[in-house]
Design a protein around this motif. Structure first.
Motif, PDB file in Angstrom:
ATOM      1  N   PHE A   1      -7.400  90.443  58.614  1.00 21.14           N
ATOM      2  CA  PHE A   1      -6.625  90.383  57.375  1.00 21.14           C
ATOM      3  C   PHE A   1      -7.085  91.460  56.407  1.00 21.14           C
ATOM      4  O   PHE A   1      -6.265  92.128  55.759  1.00 21.14           O
ATOM      5  N   ASN A   2      -8.389  91.643  56.294  1.00 19.73           N
ATOM      6  CA  ASN A   2      -8.943  92.678  55.422  1.00 19.73           C
ATOM      7  C   ASN A   2      -8.415  94.054  55.809  1.00 19.73           C
ATOM      8  O   ASN A   2      -7.975  94.825  54.950  1.00 19.73           O
TER       9      ASN A   2
ATOM     10  N   CYS B   1      -1.905  78.159  56.773  1.00 17.46           N
ATOM     11  CA  CYS B   1      -1.941  76.911  57.525  1.00 17.46           C
ATOM     12  C   CYS B   1      -3.395  76.625  57.858  1.00 17.46           C
ATOM     13  O   CYS B   1      -4.180  77.546  58.069  1.00 17.46           O
ATOM     14  N   GLY B   2      -3.755  75.340  57.919  1.00 19.82           N
ATOM     15  CA  GLY B   2      -5.125  74.993  58.267  1.00 19.82           C
ATOM     16  C   GLY B   2      -5.797  74.166  57.193  1.00 19.82           C
ATOM     17  O   GLY B   2      -5.161  73.741  56.214  1.00 19.82           O
ATOM     18  N   PRO B   3      -7.108  73.939  57.323  1.00 18.56           N
ATOM     19  CA  PRO B   3      -7.834  73.041  56.416  1.00 18.56           C
ATOM     20  C   PRO B   3      -7.766  73.413  54.943  1.00 18.56           C
ATOM     21  O   PRO B   3      -7.815  72.537  54.076  1.00 18.56           O
ATOM     22  N   VAL B   4      -7.669  74.721  54.605  1.00 18.92           N
ATOM     23  CA  VAL B   4      -7.643  75.099  53.192  1.00 18.92           C
ATOM     24  C   VAL B   4      -6.385  74.580  52.497  1.00 18.92           C
ATOM     25  O   VAL B   4      -6.371  74.410  51.272  1.00 18.92           O
ATOM     26  N   VAL B   5      -5.346  74.277  53.263  1.00 16.35           N
ATOM     27  CA  VAL B   5      -4.112  73.743  52.675  1.00 16.35           C
ATOM     28  C   VAL B   5      -4.393  72.422  51.974  1.00 16.35           C
ATOM     29  O   VAL B   5      -3.808  72.128  50.920  1.00 16.35           O
ATOM     30  N   GLN B   6      -5.289  71.624  52.524  1.00 15.65           N
ATOM     31  CA  GLN B   6      -5.602  70.340  51.902  1.00 15.65           C
ATOM     32  C   GLN B   6      -6.248  70.531  50.536  1.00 15.65           C
ATOM     33  O   GLN B   6      -6.046  69.724  49.625  1.00 15.65           O
TER      34      GLN B   6
ATOM     35  N   ALA C   1     -12.986  76.795  57.729  1.00 14.89           N
ATOM     36  CA  ALA C   1     -12.728  77.601  58.927  1.00 14.89           C
ATOM     37  C   ALA C   1     -11.482  77.093  59.645  1.00 14.89           C
ATOM     38  O   ALA C   1     -11.018  75.978  59.421  1.00 14.89           O
ATOM     39  N   GLY C   2     -10.932  77.930  60.528  1.00 12.23           N
ATOM     40  CA  GLY C   2      -9.817  77.509  61.359  1.00 12.23           C
ATOM     41  C   GLY C   2      -8.460  77.629  60.714  1.00 12.23           C
ATOM     42  O   GLY C   2      -7.534  76.870  61.033  1.00 12.23           O
ATOM     43  N   ASN C   3      -8.280  78.587  59.794  1.00 11.56           N
ATOM     44  CA  ASN C   3      -7.005  78.752  59.112  1.00 11.56           C
ATOM     45  C   ASN C   3      -6.193  79.893  59.723  1.00 11.56           C
ATOM     46  O   ASN C   3      -6.713  80.773  60.392  1.00 11.56           O
ATOM     47  N   GLU C   4      -4.907  79.867  59.423  1.00 11.46           N
ATOM     48  CA  GLU C   4      -4.002  80.952  59.764  1.00 11.46           C
ATOM     49  C   GLU C   4      -3.464  81.522  58.459  1.00 11.46           C
ATOM     50  O   GLU C   4      -3.055  80.771  57.568  1.00 11.46           O
ATOM     51  N   VAL C   5      -3.454  82.844  58.324  1.00 14.93           N
ATOM     52  CA  VAL C   5      -3.023  83.476  57.079  1.00 14.93           C
ATOM     53  C   VAL C   5      -2.033  84.589  57.389  1.00 14.93           C
ATOM     54  O   VAL C   5      -2.190  85.328  58.371  1.00 14.93           O
TER      55      VAL C   5
END
Length: 421
Positions: free
Chosen positions: A342-343, A152-157, A7-11
């Motif tokens: 986004f959807n 940007c955000g946790p998924v980047v890791q 959670a907490g990402n920017e797309v």
């Protein structure tokens, strides 16, 4: 499917090279510590040279740069093109499945098809866009309609770790492996310190998940996410794909979704870069149309997208097509998005694309000359369906990374030892 949702990402959706290249090159130029790139194709043209010059610029500033290119997809660029980067400190790797049995390449179909960029473990890009001029609409009639995402955000890791995993496992020489591990640890510490001193601005929470496909522990992960989305859809499904020849299970799932009242729409190539791709997809048209699936062929230019959405929240974009190569052989990466905004943005774009440049496929068109095409359909369908199994008889799970160097640095060979099937 044990991957965690973050959670907490920017797309941000990036459409075609005109949107993608300025964003990714700007992010790379601003890099402070590290740039990791994986790509299927790079050419020695205006786009490839722009990437080359950008990487050389940041490498001269002391940024650690690793770029991995599929050896097949990168074969149109010269050795001098890669060596120029190596001379400035860019670490260039060529991905090539290893040869077996008298040095023959028996697993030629297993390619690095991922398109990933990670900058400072803070910004990532994922999608289907390669580094070549035909990704620009100015290229002409053969320019590809294509997509990428900036994250940007946790998924980047998670994306960062996937890139490091390929580099780590791709080098069997302990000194370099330890050096990479030490470097990764230093980047983690620097990132933690940077976030502590300069906490990121609070942004709207977008849930995202990275799914990869390899020939080890993640053979069907991307396909399973598609199946879950299709099987649980209640209102609408839109699949926009360059290459469409899915598994039995996914084909049945689409049929069943249409049967239970879901509005199922496929957007496929009408002006393909490879004509046989369209012929393969057309083998399935009758089966799907009879069940109420709507099919549109995109006619403006070659369609190269690999994206889908379900209902009002789920969407995915990445490198994976829905064909035997992507679902069963190649190394692929997709990001799943759970976000209504986004959807809806993606849905509106695809709807406009179909309205302006799409041609609906009717059952009347499919039935023309159906009697003589039926044997071809039957034989082709079953050959393509079993092609991954046939390819799997050959050595599969030891891709190789070759380190590119200049005349001052000899080529270093290393192995990516995955678990054998």
């Amino acid at each position: 499917m044990n991957e965690p949702w973050r959670a907490g990402n920017e797309v941000e959706l990036l459409i075609n090279g005109e949107a993608f290249f300025p964003r990714v090159f700007d992010s790379i130029r601003k890099a402070r510590r590290e740039v990791l790139i994986e790509t299927f194709i790079i050419r020695d043209d205006e786009v490839g040279k722009a990437l080359q010059q950008t990487l050389m610029y940041v490498a001269r500033r002391g940024v650690h740069v690793e770029i991995t290119i599929d050896a097949y997809g990168g074969n149109e660029a010269s050795a001098a093109f890669f060596e120029a980067m190596a001379d400035t400190g860019v670490h260039v790797h060529l991905f090539e499945p290893t040869r077996h049995l008298f040095n023959l390449r028996l697993n030629v179909f297993r390619r690095l098809h991922r398109k990933l960029v990670v900058v400072d473990n803070e910004v990532a890009f994922i999608g289907g866009i390669n580094y070549c001029a035909d990704q620009l609409t100015s290229f002409g009639e053969e320019a590809k309609q294509d997509y990428s995402m900036r994250l940007c955000g946790p998924v980047v890791q998670d994306i960062h770790q996937a890139c490091l995993d390929l580099l780590h496992h791709g080098d069997s020489k302990p000194p370099r492996l330890q050096r990479l591990k030490k470097f990764a640890a230093s980047q983690h510490d620097a990132l933690h310190k940077s976030h502590h001193e300069n906490p990121p601005e609070k942004q709207e929470s977008v849930r995202a998940l990275l799914a990869i496909r390899d020939n080890g522990l993640h053979k069907r992960d991307i396909e399973k996410h598609y199946l879950h989305a299709v099987n649980t859809a209640k209102e609408r499904l839109v699949l926009a794909h360059a290459y469409f020849f899915p598994s039995y299970g996914l084909l049945r799932a689409l049929r069943n979704a249409a049967r239970r009242g879901v509005n199922v729409t496929l957007i496929l190539q009408g002006e393909p870069d490879m004509p046989w791709v369209r012929l393969c997809a057309q083998l399935l048209y009758g089966y799907l149309l009879r069940e109420g699936v709507k099919i549109y062929e995109y006619k403006e230019r070659p369609f190269h997208g690999k994206l889908a959405l379900a209902d009002r929240h789920w969407a995915t974009l990445g490198s994976s097509n829905l064909d035997p190569l992507s679902l069963s052989l190649n190394l692929e990466a997709n990001v799943m998005i759970d976000d209504e905004a986004f959807n809806q943005h993606l849905f509106k774009h695809l709807r406009t694309l179909v309205q302006e440049h799409g041609e609906p496929v009717s059952m009347q068109v499919v039935k023309r000359s159906y009697w003589w095409r039926m044997p071809l359909i039957f034989l082709s369908f079953h050959f393509l369906r079993h092609f991954p199994v046939i390819a799997g008889w050959f050595p599969a799970h030891i891709p190789k990374l070759e380190r590119v160097g200049s005349q001052k640095h000899l080529w270093k060979k290393s192995h990516y030892d995955q678990e054998r099937a």
